[in-house]
Design an enzyme around this catalytic site. Structure first.
Site, PDB file in Angstrom:
ATOM      1  CG  HIS A 105       5.140   3.066  -3.126  1.00 54.78           C
ATOM      2  ND1 HIS A 105       4.116   2.662  -4.451  1.00 54.78           N
ATOM      3  CD2 HIS A 105       3.957   3.144  -2.292  1.00 54.78           C
ATOM      4  CE1 HIS A 105       2.792   2.084  -3.984  1.00 54.78           C
ATOM      5  NE2 HIS A 105       2.661   2.618  -2.660  1.00 54.78           N
ATOM      6  CB  CYS A 151      -0.891   6.952  -2.410  1.00 55.65           C
ATOM      7  SG  CYS A 151      -1.947   5.351  -1.970  1.00 55.65           S
ATOM      8  CG  HIS A 206       2.306   4.650   1.471  1.00 55.10           C
ATOM      9  ND1 HIS A 206       2.307   5.456   0.511  1.00 55.10           N
ATOM     10  CD2 HIS A 206       1.797   3.386   0.990  1.00 55.10           C
ATOM     11  CE1 HIS A 206       1.707   5.087  -0.715  1.00 55.10           C
ATOM     12  NE2 HIS A 206       1.593   3.920  -0.549  1.00 55.10           N
ATOM     13  CG  HIS A 224       2.083  -1.133  -0.282  1.00 52.49           C
ATOM     14  ND1 HIS A 224       0.707  -1.220  -0.023  1.00 52.49           N
ATOM     15  CD2 HIS A 224       2.193   0.005  -1.069  1.00 52.49           C
ATOM     16  CE1 HIS A 224       0.068  -0.089  -0.315  1.00 52.49           C
ATOM     17  NE2 HIS A 224       1.051   0.622  -1.048  1.00 52.49           N
ATOM     18  CG  ASP A 276      12.882  -7.833   0.634  1.00 52.28           C
ATOM     19  OD1 ASP A 276      11.702  -7.346   1.055  1.00 52.28           O
ATOM     20  OD2 ASP A 276      13.450  -8.557   1.436  1.00 52.28           O
ATOM     21  CG  HIS A 277      13.681  -4.863   3.745  1.00 51.76           C
ATOM     22  ND1 HIS A 277      13.073  -6.277   3.343  1.00 51.76           N
ATOM     23  CD2 HIS A 277      13.178  -4.743   5.169  1.00 51.76           C
ATOM     24  CE1 HIS A 277      12.430  -6.903   4.473  1.00 51.76           C
ATOM     25  NE2 HIS A 277      12.492  -6.024   5.386  1.00 51.76           N
ATOM     26  CD  GLU A 318       0.442  -0.729  -4.246  1.00 49.64           C
ATOM     27  OE1 GLU A 318       1.249  -0.406  -4.758  1.00 49.64           O
ATOM     28  OE2 GLU A 318      -0.945  -0.304  -4.281  1.00 49.64           O
TER      29      GLU A 318
HETATM   30 NI    NI Z   1       1.175   2.393  -1.867  1.00 47.92          NI
END
Ligand code: NI
Length: 146
Positions: free
Chosen positions: A14, A33, A39, A41, A79-80, A124
């Site tokens: 995100h 961010c 990036h 998580h 997911d992904h 996160e």
């Molecule tokens: Ni983040």
């Protein structure tokens, strides 16, 4: 009353960015961010259901059923994925762990028919998480692509 929890994981990328602000302001607020290409998580989602055990099964809710709901209704979308662009229910939403939690709650709640959805906890990172108990929260949706 008992509280039973299922934990599942998903990986996603995100970018935290408010389209109404310029890059400098976004950089001040979101720092790393706000990286333009995002990036990632490894999120952990814990969903807690409250209730009494069914006398015939001994279950508040069958955890296999709960996992199935989380996989088919939530993880399949997240997911992904890139949360800013790939996920319909996050369109126009700044994908903070707070906002994601509220919107996951709204998806999961109608599917919990044994017991009652009590708490949603979304990590996160191992050191950062949100707990949400379903109090109504307004999430802002921006019109522009982020
Ligand atoms: Ni983040």
């Amino acid at each position: 009353m008992l509280f039973i929890t299922k934990s599942v994981e998903f990986s996603a990328s995100h970018r935290l960015y408010n389209p109404e602000w310029d890059f400098q302001k976004n950089q001040e607020v979101y720092d790393k961010c706000n990286n333009p290409n995002g990036h990632g998580h490894n999120y952990v989602l814990e969903v807690t259901v409250k209730g009494k055990p069914n006398p015939d099964t001994g279950y508040v809710i069958d955890l296999k059923k709960l996992k199935d709901i989380l996989v088919k209704k939530v993880l399949i979308h997240l997911d992904h994925k890139h949360l800013n662009v790939d996920v319909d229910f996050l369109k126009g939403v700044i994908p903070t762990v707070e906002n994601i939690s509220v919107l996951i709650w709204d998806i999961v709640k109608p599917h919990i028919t044994d017991g009652e959805l009590y708490k949603l906890k979304l990590y996160e990172t191992p050191n950062s998480w949100v707990e949400y108990y379903g109090e109504p929260v307004e999430i802002k949706r921006f019109g522009n692509e982020q």
